[in-house]
Design a protein around this motif. Structure first.
Motif, short mmCIF file in Angstrom:
data_model
loop_
_atom_site.label_atom_id
_atom_site.label_comp_id
_atom_site.label_asym_id
_atom_site.label_seq_id
_atom_site.Cartn_x
_atom_site.Cartn_y
_atom_site.Cartn_z
N ASP A 92 0.84 -1.19 0.00
CA ASP A 92 0.00 0.00 0.00
C ASP A 92 0.88 1.25 0.00
OD1 ASP A 92 -1.65 2.19 0.71
OD2 ASP A 92 -3.08 0.86 1.69
N GLY A 93 0.92 1.96 -1.15
CA GLY A 93 1.78 3.12 -1.27
C GLY A 93 1.42 4.25 -0.33
N ILE A 94 0.13 4.44 -0.08
CA ILE A 94 -0.28 5.53 0.82
C ILE A 94 0.21 5.26 2.24
CG2 ILE A 94 -2.26 6.65 1.91
CD1 ILE A 94 -3.73 6.48 -0.71
N GLU A 95 -0.03 4.05 2.72
CA GLU A 95 0.41 3.72 4.08
C GLU A 95 1.93 3.76 4.17
OE1 GLU A 95 0.27 2.93 8.03
OE2 GLU A 95 -1.36 3.52 6.68
N PHE A 96 2.61 3.28 3.13
CA PHE A 96 4.08 3.30 3.11
C PHE A 96 4.60 4.73 3.22
CE2 PHE A 96 8.07 3.67 0.76
CZ PHE A 96 8.84 2.69 1.38
N CYS A 97 4.02 5.65 2.43
CA CYS A 97 4.49 7.04 2.44
C CYS A 97 4.17 7.74 3.76
CB CYS A 97 3.88 7.80 1.26
SG CYS A 97 4.59 7.33 -0.33
N ARG A 98 3.08 7.35 4.39
CA ARG A 98 2.74 7.95 5.69
C ARG A 98 3.70 7.51 6.78
NH1 ARG A 98 -3.82 7.34 4.91
NH2 ARG A 98 -4.16 9.48 4.14
N THR A 99 4.25 6.32 6.68
CA THR A 99 5.16 5.83 7.72
C THR A 99 6.63 6.06 7.38
OG1 THR A 99 5.19 3.60 6.74
CG2 THR A 99 3.50 4.06 8.41
N LEU A 100 6.94 6.35 6.13
CA LEU A 100 8.34 6.50 5.71
C LEU A 100 9.08 7.60 6.47
CD1 LEU A 100 10.40 5.32 3.68
CD2 LEU A 100 9.69 7.11 2.06
N PRO A 101 8.47 8.76 6.75
CA PRO A 101 9.21 9.79 7.50
C PRO A 101 9.69 9.31 8.86
CG PRO A 101 7.30 10.75 6.45
CD PRO A 101 7.17 9.27 6.28
N GLU A 102 8.85 8.60 9.58
CA GLU A 102 9.25 8.10 10.90
C GLU A 102 10.27 6.98 10.79
OE1 GLU A 102 8.76 9.17 13.81
OE2 GLU A 102 7.15 10.64 13.55
N ARG A 103 10.16 6.19 9.73
CA ARG A 103 11.06 5.04 9.58
C ARG A 103 12.47 5.46 9.17
NH1 ARG A 103 7.84 0.97 5.74
NH2 ARG A 103 9.72 -0.31 6.04
N CYS A 104 12.56 6.46 8.27
CA CYS A 104 13.91 6.80 7.81
C CYS A 104 14.10 8.27 7.46
CB CYS A 104 14.32 5.92 6.63
SG CYS A 104 13.38 6.17 5.14
N GLY A 105 13.11 9.12 7.73
CA GLY A 105 13.30 10.55 7.55
C GLY A 105 13.30 11.02 6.12
N VAL A 106 12.50 10.38 5.26
CA VAL A 106 12.36 10.78 3.86
C VAL A 106 10.88 10.81 3.51
CG1 VAL A 106 12.88 10.20 1.44
CG2 VAL A 106 14.60 9.78 3.22
N VAL A 107 10.49 11.78 2.68
CA VAL A 107 9.11 11.91 2.24
C VAL A 107 9.02 11.63 0.75
CG1 VAL A 107 7.28 13.60 1.77
CG2 VAL A 107 8.28 13.44 4.04
N ALA A 108 8.01 10.86 0.36
CA ALA A 108 7.73 10.56 -1.05
C ALA A 108 6.23 10.70 -1.27
CB ALA A 108 8.21 9.15 -1.40
N ILE A 109 5.79 10.48 -2.51
CA ILE A 109 4.39 10.61 -2.86
C ILE A 109 3.87 9.28 -3.40
CG2 ILE A 109 2.75 11.70 -4.49
CD1 ILE A 109 3.58 13.57 -2.29
N PRO A 110 2.73 8.79 -2.91
CA PRO A 110 2.15 7.57 -3.47
C PRO A 110 1.51 7.83 -4.83
CG PRO A 110 0.70 8.47 -1.78
CD PRO A 110 1.93 9.33 -1.79
N ASN A 111 1.92 7.08 -5.83
CA ASN A 111 1.40 7.31 -7.19
C ASN A 111 -0.09 7.06 -7.32
OD1 ASN A 111 4.23 7.37 -7.63
ND2 ASN A 111 3.95 6.72 -9.75
N VAL A 112 -0.66 6.32 -6.40
CA VAL A 112 -2.07 5.97 -6.52
C VAL A 112 -2.95 7.21 -6.60
CG1 VAL A 112 -2.55 5.83 -4.03
CG2 VAL A 112 -3.84 4.38 -5.63
N VAL A 113 -2.48 8.35 -6.08
CA VAL A 113 -3.29 9.56 -6.13
C VAL A 113 -3.44 10.09 -7.55
CG1 VAL A 113 -2.62 10.20 -3.78
CG2 VAL A 113 -1.34 11.15 -5.71
#
Length: 388
Positions: free
Chosen positions: A332-353
């Motif tokens: 799930d790209g949305i859930e992945f992108c929401r947790t990525l900042p806490e996991r490793c300090g990087v922000v991305a965008i889920p393509n599903v949007v």
């Protein structure tokens, strides 16, 4: 329910909401923001100084002419001739807009009627869906599927109906990085002529092509008279906040688009128009160096993403990389992108949007590489934590 809530619901997509959410997450967590596509450095100093000069000399501080200042319209026409051999009359075939986004909106509002259908590549740049909806038309997606993200031309033919009014073509394509090749362009042109369709081409990444060459659809036989070509200064010169874009087309099409545009911003970016005129006349070395710098940044980030375990789709153009998170055990790209900042300090965008077909885009995530080398290197270092 009143008309306004219905309209708002029709226009509301996930894109704007997710961009805002990801930017807020970047701020809250101190993360590196590789989500939104804007550079973290300004463009050429001589172009910035040209804007300062225009301000100080009082050029453009009041309303500029509705079609754009003559100097910029002439420079746009020269650019089209210089790079593509396309000849446009700067007085009747060039229109300056508030960025490519306004050019897209004005073109769609001007050329569509309620009930018309628009075929566009999916994933869509997020303003496409809203502008088509505001025109009362219907978007018909031609889905680009991984791993190559190339258009299925047989499917494109099958999507054309008596209600199809125009094709909305984005090349180089955001977010996939697709650059249409000569055979694809020729096939699209043939279909447009055969079915008497208008075409709007979004070419804002025209000078960021790493594989192949950008060829405007308007340059193909029979296409100049039916094509509205759109580009802007923001991506090529790294002044995205100036919002200077343009339309080139026949006098009839430009006049139609201008009719809609005058009720949007009417005019904008007066002093910046003078600076962009200078920018478009920069020597060839500028454009070559710009491309080479972004190619190097692309490879830096792509290699880092691959090492971190992402499935990387190497872009042929633009300054975005689409990745697949499935190799990381994610879905799930949305859930992945929401947790990525806490996991490793990087922000991305889920393509599903950017998709109507959410299952196709569900596991895809977009990163941008239009950042300083040290920022990309630090992001790559942080992304290694995903495999730790």
């Amino acid at each position: 329910m009143g008309a306004r809530p219905l309209l708002n619901r029709r226009l509301a997509g996930m894109g704007t909401t997710i961009f805002a959410e990801m930017s807020a997450l970047a701020t809250a967590t101190g993360s590196i923001n590789l989500g939104q596509g804007f550079p973290d450095t300004d463009g050429p100093e001589e172009v910035r100084e040209a804007a300062v000069r225009a301000l100080r000399e009082g050029r453009g501080n009041q309303y500029p002419p509705g079609p754009g200042i003559p100097e910029l319209r002439a420079a746009i026409a020269e650019h089209q001739q210089r790079f593509y051999g396309l000849t446009y009359d700067p007085d009747t075939e060039v229109l300056v807009t508030a960025g490519a986004t306004e050019a897209i909106a004005a073109s769609l509002l001007a050329l569509l009627e309620p009930g018309d259908e628009v075929i566009a590549f999916e994933p869509f740049y997020d303003s496409y869906a809203a502008c088509i909806a505001m025109a009362g038309a219907t978007r018909v997606p031609l889905t680009l599927r991984q791993p190559e993200f190339r258009p299925d031309l047989d499917e494109l033919r099958s999507l054309i109906t008596p209600r199809t009014r125009l094709l909305l073509i984005n090349t180089p394509h955001n977010p996939t990085g697709l650059v249409l090749n000569d055979d694809e362009l020729a096939a699209i042109a043939q279909l447009a002529i055969e079915h008497d369709l208008l075409v709007i081409t979004d070419e804002v990444y025209e000078h960021l092509v790493f594989t192949g060459t950008h060829h405007p659809l308007a340059a193909l036989p029979g296409m100049r008279e039916r094509t509205v070509s759109i580009s802007s200064a923001g991506k090529t010169f790294s002044f995205t906040g100036w919002k200077v874009g343009w339309v080139t087309a026949t006098p009839e099409l430009v006049a139609t688009v201008r009719t809609a545009k005058q009720y949007l911003t009417y005019v904008s970016a007066g002093p910046f128009q003078y600076a962009v005129a200078d920018a478009l006349r920069l020597p060839d070395d500028y454009f070559a160096d710009f491309r080479a710098d972004l190619l190097r940044k692309r490879d830096l980030l792509a290699d880092g993403l691959s090492a971190a375990g992402f499935g990387v789709h190497q872009p042929e153009g633009t300054y975005f990389i689409t990745t697949d998170i499935t190799p990381l055990g994610e879905k799930d790209g949305i859930e992945f992108c929401r947790t990525l900042p806490e996991r490793c300090g990087v922000v991305a965008i889920p393509n599903v949007v950017f998709y109507d077909n959410t299952e196709v885009g569900r596991s895809l995530v977009r990163f941008t590489f239009c950042k300083k080398d040290e920022v990309l290197q630090e992001a790559v270092s942080r992304l290694q934590r995903l495999g730790a």
